[in-house]
Design a protein around this motif. Sequence first.
Motif, PDB file in Angstrom:
ATOM      1  N   TYR A 136       0.824  -1.209   0.000  1.00 27.38           N
ATOM      2  CA  TYR A 136       0.000   0.000   0.000  1.00 27.38           C
ATOM      3  C   TYR A 136       0.860   1.260   0.000  1.00 27.38           C
ATOM      4  CZ  TYR A 136      -4.192  -2.810   0.941  1.00 27.38           C
ATOM      5  OH  TYR A 136      -5.235  -3.700   0.865  1.00 27.38           O
ATOM      6  N   PHE A 137       1.958   1.252   0.733  1.00 22.00           N
ATOM      7  CA  PHE A 137       2.862   2.398   0.754  1.00 22.00           C
ATOM      8  C   PHE A 137       3.375   2.667  -0.656  1.00 22.00           C
ATOM      9  CE2 PHE A 137       6.690   4.834   1.504  1.00 22.00           C
ATOM     10  CZ  PHE A 137       6.392   5.609   2.615  1.00 22.00           C
ATOM     11  N   GLY A 138       3.779   1.617  -1.343  1.00 25.06           N
ATOM     12  CA  GLY A 138       4.260   1.742  -2.718  1.00 25.06           C
ATOM     13  C   GLY A 138       3.198   2.255  -3.672  1.00 25.06           C
ATOM     14  N   GLN A 139       1.932   1.983  -3.350  1.00 19.09           N
ATOM     15  CA  GLN A 139       0.812   2.461  -4.162  1.00 19.09           C
ATOM     16  C   GLN A 139       0.340   3.840  -3.708  1.00 19.09           C
ATOM     17  OE1 GLN A 139      -2.017  -0.743  -3.565  1.00 19.09           O
ATOM     18  NE2 GLN A 139      -1.092  -1.990  -5.172  1.00 19.09           N
ATOM     19  N   ARG A 140       1.048   4.419  -2.739  1.00 14.76           N
ATOM     20  CA  ARG A 140       0.735   5.729  -2.181  1.00 14.76           C
ATOM     21  C   ARG A 140      -0.618   5.742  -1.460  1.00 14.76           C
ATOM     22  NH1 ARG A 140       4.402   9.225  -3.046  1.00 14.76           N
ATOM     23  NH2 ARG A 140       3.120  11.070  -2.770  1.00 14.76           N
ATOM     24  N   ARG A 141      -1.005   4.610  -0.929  1.00 17.06           N
ATOM     25  CA  ARG A 141      -2.213   4.487  -0.111  1.00 17.06           C
ATOM     26  C   ARG A 141      -1.764   4.597   1.354  1.00 17.06           C
ATOM     27  NH1 ARG A 141      -4.909  -0.865  -2.599  1.00 17.06           N
ATOM     28  NH2 ARG A 141      -6.361  -0.556  -0.863  1.00 17.06           N
ATOM     29  N   PHE A 142      -1.321   5.795   1.708  1.00 17.50           N
ATOM     30  CA  PHE A 142      -0.606   6.000   2.959  1.00 17.50           C
ATOM     31  C   PHE A 142      -1.457   5.755   4.207  1.00 17.50           C
ATOM     32  CE2 PHE A 142       1.802   8.721  -0.073  1.00 17.50           C
ATOM     33  CZ  PHE A 142       2.946   7.945  -0.085  1.00 17.50           C
ATOM     34  N   ASP A 143      -2.702   6.175   4.207  1.00 18.03           N
ATOM     35  CA  ASP A 143      -3.527   5.972   5.407  1.00 18.03           C
ATOM     36  C   ASP A 143      -3.696   4.488   5.721  1.00 18.03           C
ATOM     37  OD1 ASP A 143      -3.961   8.655   6.163  1.00 18.03           O
ATOM     38  OD2 ASP A 143      -5.528   8.862   4.644  1.00 18.03           O
ATOM     39  N   GLU A 144      -3.936   3.686   4.692  1.00 14.71           N
ATOM     40  CA  GLU A 144      -4.049   2.237   4.897  1.00 14.71           C
ATOM     41  C   GLU A 144      -2.712   1.645   5.332  1.00 14.71           C
ATOM     42  OE1 GLU A 144      -7.025   0.570   1.633  1.00 14.71           O
ATOM     43  OE2 GLU A 144      -5.797   2.247   0.904  1.00 14.71           O
TER      44      GLU A 144
END
Length: 190
Positions: free
Chosen positions: A112-120
């Motif tokens: 998720y971090f790599g996908q820029r889904r930071f809150d998750e």
Amino acid sequence: PTPPATVETSDRDIRIAPSSGAGVGTAATDQIEVANGFYARKLYDLAAPEYQKYLTNYPTGAARQSAIFRLGECFRAQGNTGVAVGYYQKLLSEYAGGEFLGAASYRLAEIYFGQRRFDEAITLYRKAAANAKNADLTLSARYFEARGLEETGRHAEARLVFQDIISIKERNPYKTAAKLALARYAEESG
């Protein structure tokens, strides 16, 4: 199913008889050992179907959590992130604790971090840190939690996490990066 047969021999004859039950449960153990053997040798394309076979044949088996996690790892290693995510999510939805909960949370957070889904990712890094079975994984989860907090503009929270990170004296590859982040915050605030 009928337990496996055993072969009993005497001086002159061979007789096949049903097992006395002493070997019951070894089929599940054998299956997971085959999968783990391929996995240990990084033969992920061979390990994955063996883990799937284990999960199908032994849905309540003792090694279920490890099989789900390692199946996710097999698909991740082969570049099939979408399928890997499904297995990590499955593990997290089925288990509230256990040996692989921290690792699955970390892997999913990493994706998720790599996908820029930071809150998750932040939520999962926190879960990873709380459930990790080794200090290195806990420290790494905390560092990337702080990085996610920075990315979402939550600098006050990130500052607190970075301060926790620099307080860890031994085996801390993130100490310098955390100090630099804190120095940058100090400079920005005057």
